[in-house]
Design a protein around this motif. Structure first.
Motif, PDB file in Angstrom:
ATOM      1  N   HIS A  56     121.835  47.982  44.417  1.00  0.00           N
ATOM      2  CA  HIS A  56     120.424  48.105  44.046  1.00  0.00           C
ATOM      3  C   HIS A  56     119.485  47.891  45.238  1.00  0.00           C
ATOM      4  CE1 HIS A  56     120.971  43.689  43.541  1.00  0.00           C
ATOM      5  NE2 HIS A  56     119.690  43.605  43.827  1.00  0.00           N
ATOM      6  N   ILE A  57     119.878  47.065  46.212  1.00  0.00           N
ATOM      7  CA  ILE A  57     119.042  46.915  47.407  1.00  0.00           C
ATOM      8  C   ILE A  57     119.034  48.215  48.202  1.00  0.00           C
ATOM      9  CG2 ILE A  57     118.859  45.784  49.658  1.00  0.00           C
ATOM     10  CD1 ILE A  57     119.742  43.206  48.382  1.00  0.00           C
ATOM     11  N   ALA A  58     120.191  48.841  48.347  1.00  0.00           N
ATOM     12  CA  ALA A  58     120.278  50.107  49.072  1.00  0.00           C
ATOM     13  C   ALA A  58     119.436  51.185  48.401  1.00  0.00           C
ATOM     14  CB  ALA A  58     121.735  50.557  49.170  1.00  0.00           C
ATOM     15  N   ASP A 221     142.845  34.805  50.832  1.00  0.00           N
ATOM     16  CA  ASP A 221     143.213  34.692  49.417  1.00  0.00           C
ATOM     17  C   ASP A 221     142.054  35.031  48.491  1.00  0.00           C
ATOM     18  OD1 ASP A 221     145.822  33.589  50.038  1.00  0.00           O
ATOM     19  OD2 ASP A 221     144.747  31.751  50.577  1.00  0.00           O
ATOM     20  N   GLY A 222     140.849  34.951  49.026  1.00  0.00           N
ATOM     21  CA  GLY A 222     139.685  35.190  48.197  1.00  0.00           C
ATOM     22  C   GLY A 222     138.453  35.433  49.046  1.00  0.00           C
ATOM     23  N   ALA A 223     137.315  35.580  48.389  1.00  0.00           N
ATOM     24  CA  ALA A 223     136.075  35.873  49.107  1.00  0.00           C
ATOM     25  C   ALA A 223     134.886  35.405  48.293  1.00  0.00           C
ATOM     26  CB  ALA A 223     135.964  37.370  49.374  1.00  0.00           C
ATOM     27  N   THR A 224     133.802  35.131  48.986  1.00  0.00           N
ATOM     28  CA  THR A 224     132.548  34.837  48.317  1.00  0.00           C
ATOM     29  C   THR A 224     131.594  35.998  48.542  1.00  0.00           C
ATOM     30  OG1 THR A 224     130.746  33.247  48.078  1.00  0.00           O
ATOM     31  CG2 THR A 224     131.609  33.545  50.301  1.00  0.00           C
ATOM     32  N   SER A 225     130.927  36.400  47.478  1.00  0.00           N
ATOM     33  CA  SER A 225     130.001  37.531  47.535  1.00  0.00           C
ATOM     34  C   SER A 225     129.287  37.615  46.197  1.00  0.00           C
ATOM     35  CB  SER A 225     130.758  38.832  47.819  1.00  0.00           C
ATOM     36  OG  SER A 225     129.856  39.900  48.023  1.00  0.00           O
ATOM     37  N   GLY A 226     128.340  38.513  46.090  1.00  0.00           N
ATOM     38  CA  GLY A 226     127.718  38.772  44.801  1.00  0.00           C
ATOM     39  C   GLY A 226     128.590  39.698  43.980  1.00  0.00           C
ATOM     40  N   THR A 227     128.474  39.638  42.669  1.00  0.00           N
ATOM     41  CA  THR A 227     129.307  40.495  41.818  1.00  0.00           C
ATOM     42  C   THR A 227     128.948  41.969  41.977  1.00  0.00           C
ATOM     43  OG1 THR A 227     127.799  40.031  39.965  1.00  0.00           O
ATOM     44  CG2 THR A 227     129.827  38.726  40.107  1.00  0.00           C
ATOM     45  N   THR A 228     127.702  42.264  42.386  1.00  0.00           N
ATOM     46  CA  THR A 228     127.334  43.670  42.594  1.00  0.00           C
ATOM     47  C   THR A 228     128.186  44.281  43.702  1.00  0.00           C
ATOM     48  OG1 THR A 228     125.541  42.854  44.018  1.00  0.00           O
ATOM     49  CG2 THR A 228     124.961  43.461  41.763  1.00  0.00           C
ATOM     50  N   ALA A 229     128.286  43.576  44.829  1.00  0.00           N
ATOM     51  CA  ALA A 229     129.100  44.090  45.938  1.00  0.00           C
ATOM     52  C   ALA A 229     130.581  44.047  45.599  1.00  0.00           C
ATOM     53  CB  ALA A 229     128.833  43.292  47.209  1.00  0.00           C
ATOM     54  N   GLU A 288     118.689  40.419  38.478  1.00  0.00           N
ATOM     55  CA  GLU A 288     119.290  39.744  37.324  1.00  0.00           C
ATOM     56  C   GLU A 288     120.091  40.722  36.472  1.00  0.00           C
ATOM     57  OE1 GLU A 288     118.058  36.746  33.651  1.00  0.00           O
ATOM     58  OE2 GLU A 288     116.497  37.587  34.949  1.00  0.00           O
ATOM     59  N   LYS A 289     119.526  41.889  36.251  1.00  0.00           N
ATOM     60  CA  LYS A 289     120.203  42.925  35.457  1.00  0.00           C
ATOM     61  C   LYS A 289     121.534  43.317  36.109  1.00  0.00           C
ATOM     62  CE  LYS A 289     119.349  47.773  34.162  1.00  0.00           C
ATOM     63  NZ  LYS A 289     120.037  48.456  35.267  1.00  0.00           N
ATOM     64  N   GLU A 290     121.507  43.533  37.410  1.00  0.00           N
ATOM     65  CA  GLU A 290     122.725  43.953  38.117  1.00  0.00           C
ATOM     66  C   GLU A 290     123.780  42.845  38.142  1.00  0.00           C
ATOM     67  OE1 GLU A 290     123.557  46.857  39.354  1.00  0.00           O
ATOM     68  OE2 GLU A 290     121.683  47.873  38.868  1.00  0.00           O
ATOM     69  N   ASP A 291     123.358  41.593  38.326  1.00  0.00           N
ATOM     70  CA  ASP A 291     124.311  40.478  38.315  1.00  0.00           C
ATOM     71  C   ASP A 291     125.070  40.424  36.993  1.00  0.00           C
ATOM     72  OD1 ASP A 291     123.901  39.556  40.846  1.00  0.00           O
ATOM     73  OD2 ASP A 291     122.766  37.764  40.291  1.00  0.00           O
ATOM     74  N   THR A 292     124.319  40.509  35.908  1.00  0.00           N
ATOM     75  CA  THR A 292     124.915  40.408  34.569  1.00  0.00           C
ATOM     76  C   THR A 292     125.856  41.572  34.296  1.00  0.00           C
ATOM     77  OG1 THR A 292     122.965  39.233  33.749  1.00  0.00           O
ATOM     78  CG2 THR A 292     124.410  40.232  32.110  1.00  0.00           C
ATOM     79  N   GLU A 293     125.382  42.773  34.576  1.00  0.00           N
ATOM     80  CA  GLU A 293     126.170  43.969  34.263  1.00  0.00           C
ATOM     81  C   GLU A 293     127.414  44.085  35.143  1.00  0.00           C
ATOM     82  OE1 GLU A 293     123.623  47.346  34.419  1.00  0.00           O
ATOM     83  OE2 GLU A 293     122.508  46.789  32.598  1.00  0.00           O
ATOM     84  N   SER A 294     127.301  43.702  36.416  1.00  0.00           N
ATOM     85  CA  SER A 294     128.454  43.839  37.316  1.00  0.00           C
ATOM     86  C   SER A 294     129.542  42.823  36.986  1.00  0.00           C
ATOM     87  CB  SER A 294     128.017  43.706  38.775  1.00  0.00           C
ATOM     88  OG  SER A 294     127.327  42.496  38.999  1.00  0.00           O
ATOM     89  N   ALA A 295     129.151  41.611  36.581  1.00  0.00           N
ATOM     90  CA  ALA A 295     130.153  40.615  36.174  1.00  0.00           C
ATOM     91  C   ALA A 295     130.917  41.098  34.944  1.00  0.00           C
ATOM     92  CB  ALA A 295     129.481  39.274  35.898  1.00  0.00           C
ATOM     93  N   LYS A 296     130.194  41.681  33.994  1.00  0.00           N
ATOM     94  CA  LYS A 296     130.845  42.226  32.792  1.00  0.00           C
ATOM     95  C   LYS A 296     131.765  43.381  33.154  1.00  0.00           C
ATOM     96  CE  LYS A 296     127.261  40.978  29.413  1.00  0.00           C
ATOM     97  NZ  LYS A 296     126.217  41.508  28.498  1.00  0.00           N
ATOM     98  N   ALA A 297     131.324  44.221  34.067  1.00  0.00           N
ATOM     99  CA  ALA A 297     132.137  45.373  34.469  1.00  0.00           C
ATOM    100  C   ALA A 297     133.431  44.927  35.145  1.00  0.00           C
ATOM    101  CB  ALA A 297     131.331  46.276  35.403  1.00  0.00           C
TER     102      ALA A 297
END
Length: 345
Positions: A56-58, A221-229, A288-297
């Motif tokens: 969404h930022i892009a 083993d893992g990574a930290t990032s936003g769910t959108t990315a 907020e919309k993208e965070d919620t939807e991407s986690a569900k996806a």
């Protein structure tokens, strides 16, 4: 009689001539005024970013560039280089500061190596909700950060809300800080690395475009990032577990080389500022919309998603407390001022 008529005729001709000259002068003055008020001086601005183009930022940044070009009738030409085509996120800041590129988008986390106070967004559990971030960056808090950036040579045109940051890994479900022990976690900067260590894991710094391969090859083993990315970079293919604890709120900055900005005509500066403000609002609404939807996806794609209950967050916050002290040590008086402003809210 003839002399009288001739004199009258000459007088009339002179009056018309003077009037015509005056009208012509007025027209020229009007034309010059119109040109200065309505026209833009031609310039080309290279704008680079490293996010996936459907983030969404892009999307917001691409529209920003399009609007600037259209509203200036093509005189202010913003050439966009997306998804790391021109610069990696690790090289972006130095290129902006040196004038290698006029404008670029990069995370507040990576800017913190240049302006330590920018690490405030990585101080764990500072912002409880999305609206609090918008209020902060549009007030005294944001003004202090903009001033610190300008001192280093970059003008902030926009704070672009990325959203909350989470943890993904392919080893086990992370339901408490102790579960991190022994893991290698991709970090996105200094303070996130401090947090990863505070939770008992080992941080490994790498750019966003390198993470998928590193997870696939078990380099980390893992990574930290936003769910959108995570969704756009297909973390679901190389990690099993996602922990949602909203430990930090990541901002991206649209920054301009300060020397270049200062040489732009005021009219062009006003256009860029206006369109940036509009774009910032739109991006914030999407976060907020993208965070919620991407986690569900990600959950629908097979990831095991664990939402840390609010009543258990105190345990996570307590384990992360040393990170706040590190931030104050790095950012000094300005860092403490920023924390005090947020604490007062």
């Amino acid at each position: 009689m003839k002399k009288w008529m001739l004199g009258l005729l000459l007088t009339v001709v002179s009056i018309f001539a003077l009037s015509a000259c005056g009208d012509e002068g007025d027209k020229k003055a009007d034309a010059n005024t119109s040109g200065s008020e309505d026209g833009y001086e031609s310039t080309t601005i290279r704008l680079a970013y490293n996010l996936p183009q459907d983030h969404h930022i892009a999307v917001g940044i691409e529209n920003f560039a399009k609007e600037v070009v259209e509203r200036s009738d093509g005189k202010v030409n913003v050439q966009v280089y997306p998804a790391g085509q021109l610069l990696s996120d690790k090289d972006m800041n130095q290129s902006i500061l040196s004038g290698g590129v006029e404008m670029g988008v990069n995370s507040s986390t990576l800017w913190s190596s240049t302006v330590p106070a920018m690490g405030v967004f990585d101080v764990p559990y500072m912002f409880n909700d999305y609206s609090a971030v918008g209020e902060a960056v549009n007030g005294e808090f944001g003004d202090k950060l903009r001033g610190a950036m300008e001192e280093k040579g970059a003008k902030v045109l926009m704070f672009a809300d990325y959203g909350y940051v989470q943890f993904a890994n392919n080893k086990r479900k992370l339901t408490k800080p102790e579960d991190f022990k022994g893991l290698k976690i991709r970090s996105i900067g200094d303070l996130p690395s401090e947090l990863i260590q505070a939770y008992g894991a080992s941080p490994v710094f790498m750019g966003g475009g390198e993470v998928y391969m590193a997870l696939q090859r078990n380099t980390v083993d893992g990574a930290t990032s936003g769910t959108t990315a995570m969704l756009q970079r297909k973390y679901d293919e190389v990690t099993k577990y996602l922990t949602v604890n909203n430990y930090a709120y990541l901002e991206f900055l649209l920054a301009v080389n300060k020397d270049y900005w200062d040489k732009l005509p005021e009219k062009t500066q006003d256009l860029l500022t206006e369109v940036a403000a509009e774009t910032e609002t739109w991006i914030r609404e999407q976060a907020e919309k993208e965070d919620t939807e991407s986690a569900k996806a990600l959950e629908e794609k097979g990831m095991d998603v664990y939402y840390v209950p609010e009543e258990e967050l105190d345990v996570w916050k307590e384990a992360a407390a040393p990170v706040r002290d590190v931030f104050i040590e790095n950012a000094g008086d300005l860092g403490k001022e920023l924390l005090d402003l947020i604490d007062k809210k």
